[in-house]
Design a protein around this motif. Structure first.
Motif, short mmCIF file in Angstrom:
data_model
loop_
_atom_site.label_atom_id
_atom_site.label_comp_id
_atom_site.label_asym_id
_atom_site.label_seq_id
_atom_site.Cartn_x
_atom_site.Cartn_y
_atom_site.Cartn_z
N VAL A 53 3.74 10.36 -8.30
CA VAL A 53 3.13 9.03 -8.27
C VAL A 53 3.28 8.36 -6.91
O VAL A 53 2.36 7.68 -6.45
N ALA A 54 4.40 8.59 -6.22
CA ALA A 54 4.57 7.99 -4.89
C ALA A 54 3.57 8.58 -3.91
O ALA A 54 2.97 7.86 -3.09
N ALA A 55 3.36 9.89 -3.98
CA ALA A 55 2.39 10.53 -3.09
C ALA A 55 0.98 10.08 -3.42
O ALA A 55 0.15 9.89 -2.52
N LEU A 56 0.70 9.89 -4.69
CA LEU A 56 -0.62 9.39 -5.09
C LEU A 56 -0.87 7.99 -4.54
O LEU A 56 -1.94 7.71 -4.00
N ARG A 57 0.10 7.13 -4.68
CA ARG A 57 -0.06 5.75 -4.23
C ARG A 57 -0.35 5.69 -2.74
O ARG A 57 -1.12 4.83 -2.28
N ALA A 58 0.23 6.60 -1.99
CA ALA A 58 0.03 6.61 -0.54
C ALA A 58 -1.42 6.93 -0.17
O ALA A 58 -1.85 6.66 0.95
N GLN A 59 -2.17 7.49 -1.12
CA GLN A 59 -3.57 7.83 -0.86
C GLN A 59 -4.53 6.68 -1.17
O GLN A 59 -5.74 6.83 -0.97
N PHE A 60 -4.01 5.56 -1.65
CA PHE A 60 -4.82 4.40 -2.01
C PHE A 60 -4.49 3.26 -1.06
O PHE A 60 -3.51 2.54 -1.25
N PRO A 61 -5.30 3.05 -0.02
CA PRO A 61 -4.95 2.04 1.00
C PRO A 61 -4.71 0.65 0.43
O PRO A 61 -3.82 -0.06 0.89
N ILE A 62 -5.49 0.25 -0.58
CA ILE A 62 -5.38 -1.11 -1.07
C ILE A 62 -4.04 -1.40 -1.73
O ILE A 62 -3.60 -2.56 -1.79
N LEU A 63 -3.36 -0.37 -2.22
CA LEU A 63 -2.09 -0.59 -2.92
C LEU A 63 -0.97 -1.02 -1.98
O LEU A 63 0.10 -1.43 -2.45
N SER A 64 -1.20 -0.97 -0.67
CA SER A 64 -0.17 -1.40 0.28
C SER A 64 -0.33 -2.87 0.68
O SER A 64 0.51 -3.40 1.42
N ARG A 65 -1.38 -3.53 0.18
CA ARG A 65 -1.60 -4.92 0.57
C ARG A 65 -0.74 -5.87 -0.24
O ARG A 65 -0.12 -5.49 -1.24
N GLN A 66 -0.72 -7.12 0.19
CA GLN A 66 0.03 -8.16 -0.51
C GLN A 66 -0.92 -9.25 -1.00
O GLN A 66 -2.02 -9.43 -0.46
N VAL A 67 -0.46 -9.95 -2.02
CA VAL A 67 -1.18 -11.10 -2.57
C VAL A 67 -0.22 -12.27 -2.59
O VAL A 67 0.83 -12.21 -3.25
N ASP A 68 -0.54 -13.32 -1.84
CA ASP A 68 0.36 -14.49 -1.73
C ASP A 68 1.77 -14.08 -1.36
O ASP A 68 2.77 -14.61 -1.89
N GLY A 69 1.89 -13.10 -0.47
CA GLY A 69 3.20 -12.68 0.02
C GLY A 69 3.93 -11.73 -0.89
O GLY A 69 5.06 -11.33 -0.60
N ASN A 70 3.30 -11.33 -1.99
CA ASN A 70 3.91 -10.39 -2.93
C ASN A 70 3.18 -9.05 -2.90
O ASN A 70 1.96 -9.01 -2.73
N PRO A 71 3.91 -7.95 -3.07
CA PRO A 71 3.23 -6.66 -3.17
C PRO A 71 2.24 -6.65 -4.33
O PRO A 71 2.53 -7.18 -5.41
N LEU A 72 1.07 -6.09 -4.11
CA LEU A 72 0.07 -6.01 -5.16
C LEU A 72 0.53 -5.12 -6.30
O LEU A 72 0.95 -3.98 -6.08
N VAL A 73 0.46 -5.65 -7.52
CA VAL A 73 0.67 -4.86 -8.74
C VAL A 73 -0.68 -4.88 -9.46
O VAL A 73 -1.03 -5.85 -10.12
N TYR A 74 -1.44 -3.81 -9.32
CA TYR A 74 -2.80 -3.80 -9.82
C TYR A 74 -2.84 -3.21 -11.23
O TYR A 74 -2.66 -2.01 -11.43
N LEU A 75 -3.09 -4.09 -12.21
CA LEU A 75 -3.11 -3.70 -13.62
C LEU A 75 -4.43 -4.11 -14.28
O LEU A 75 -4.45 -4.58 -15.41
N ASP A 76 -5.52 -3.90 -13.55
CA ASP A 76 -6.85 -4.21 -14.07
C ASP A 76 -7.74 -2.97 -13.99
O ASP A 76 -8.92 -3.04 -13.65
N ASN A 77 -7.18 -1.85 -14.34
CA ASN A 77 -7.86 -0.57 -14.15
C ASN A 77 -8.97 -0.31 -15.16
O ASN A 77 -9.87 0.49 -14.89
N ALA A 78 -8.93 -0.97 -16.33
CA ALA A 78 -10.02 -0.81 -17.28
C ALA A 78 -11.29 -1.47 -16.76
O ALA A 78 -12.40 -1.09 -17.16
#
Length: 405
Positions: A5-30
């Motif tokens: 999962v860590a290697a997978l996440r590294a392949q998704f550029p958007i997952l490294s961004r922040q929202v209001d100073g917090n790491p993005l936790v993206y749970l809207d995949n449906a």
């Protein structure tokens, strides 16, 4: 490619961004999945090196674009185990795919005919049939669900009759995560002579699609649900059904012969693909499927099961929170309501913590009415989510509960 999962996440550029100073936790995949670098690169490469219209040009760029475009069709057709590449019709997504079938069935229905759907339909897989019945005098029947969100299979089968012309149902409910026994239900419908369409918008994302094994006549799905671009999807249909299906749009590409008085439609797949297609989208979609297919899909399934199990356990232990949709057979969607908290307020407070979820009726207003709720908050998980992100969701919900008490 082994599942890490860590290697997978590294392949998704958007997952490294922040929202209001917090790491993005993206749970809207449906709603839509994020895109790996392989897909982004495929889109950039097409526009940088090959951009041209397909099928028509007498030059090298057009030839290269056509070969890549048609290879993409073969990739997607193989992924769902279609028996022939021409059974795969490019669309803008699941909604257009369903509307192609809706347009055709409307021309075939008569008073006394019936269409059967379920109580868990997305609006895209309800309104087309509703309008077709209104236009033709046919009857729309709705198979009930149990309070836990599972389909009442016995009631579904009892509603089938010799008058049933079409059965439409979701492979997986976008609002509840319920996985329907589509192979069993398809067999029951085919025994009555009905056509069967599966809304595969959610099913395609979990690598569980084999259209020949299911036995349906149509399977509709979108690229953006399975790590591909938006604006591209497909309608798969049995060649024996599609080759005479009423055309959806007229224009370039789908014509065999034209005079000022009349026109003759082309062969599949062209006859249902009018105009310049989303060439880059198809190539990007194929890149997503190629990338996804390299994964250990059994390991992916195990990982996704661990996410929904952890989320369910924490939700069950969360005082004042009620899960909406707890069918025994479900996948990574957690819909819920929280005492004294509107779903929109929950979503807003979570967003300020960098946690992205979906709130509202999820394009399933009749389902929400059946369940007695105005809407829900929905966290939906994908392969790049982690157990730590599940924990962050519930820490965020604790904060929301305190703020909204």
């Amino acid at each position: 490619m082994s599942f890490d999962v860590a290697a997978l996440r590294a392949q998704f550029p958007i997952l490294s961004r922040q929202v209001d100073g917090n790491p993005l936790v993206y749970l809207d995949n449906a709603a839509t999945t994020q895109k790996p670098q392989a897909v982004i690169d495929a889109l950039v490469d097409y526009y940088s090196t090959t951009n041209s219209n397909v099928h028509r040009g007498a030059h090298q760029l057009s030839d290269e674009a056509t070969r890549r475009f048609e290879k993409a069709r073969e990739t997607i057709a193989r992924f769902i185990n279609a028996s022939a590449r021409e059974e795969l019709i490019w669309t803008s997504g699941t909604t257009e795919a369903i509307n192609i079938v809706g347009n055709g069935i409307r021309q075939q229905l008569n008073a006394g005919d019936e269409i059967l759907v379920t109580e868990m339909e997305h609006h895209a897989d309800l309104v087309s049939w509703q309008q077709a019945c209104k236009a033709s005098g046919a009857t729309l029947k709705v198979a009930p669900i149990f309070d836990n969100g599972a389909l009442d299979v016995d009631a579904f089968k009892a509603l089938l009759s010799e008058n049933t012309r079409l059965v439409a149902m979701p492979h997986i409910s976008n609002a509840l995560g319920t996985i329907n026994p589509v192979k069993e239900l398809t067999a029951a419908a085919k025994a009555k002579g009905a056509l069967v369409l599966i809304d595969g918008a959610q099913g395609i994302a979990h690598g569980m699609v084999d259209v020949q094994d299911i036995g349906c006549d149509f399977y509709a799905f979108s690229g953006h649900k399975v790590f591909g671009p938006t604006g591209i999807g497909a309608l798969w249909g049995k060649k024996s059904v599609l080759e005479d299906w009423p055309v959806w749009q007229t224009g370039g590409e789908m014509i065999s012969r034209v005079t000022y008085q009349d026109a003759v439609w082309g062969e599949l797949p062209n006859r249902l693909e009018a105009g310049t297609p989303n060439i880059a989208g198809a190539i990007g979609f194929a890149a997503a499927i190629g990338w996804f297919s390299q994964l250990d899909l059994d390991a992916v399934k195990t990982h996704e099961a661990s996410l929904i199990q952890s989320a369910t356990e924490q939700a069950d232990a969360f005082e004042g929170l009620t899960i909406v949709g707890s069918a025994p057979n479900k996948t990574g969607i957690l819909s819920f309501i929280m005492q004294s908290a509107h779903p929109a307020d929950i979503g807003f407070i979570l967003d300020r913590q960098g946690i992205a979820i979906r709130t509202g009726d999820h394009c399933a207003q009749p389902l929400m009415k059946r369940l007695g709720v105005p809407g829900t908050a929905r966290a939906s998980f994908s392969i790049y989510n982690t157990l730590e992100e599940v924990d962050q969701l519930f820490k965020g919900l604790k904060k929301a509960q305190m703020m909204l008490a």
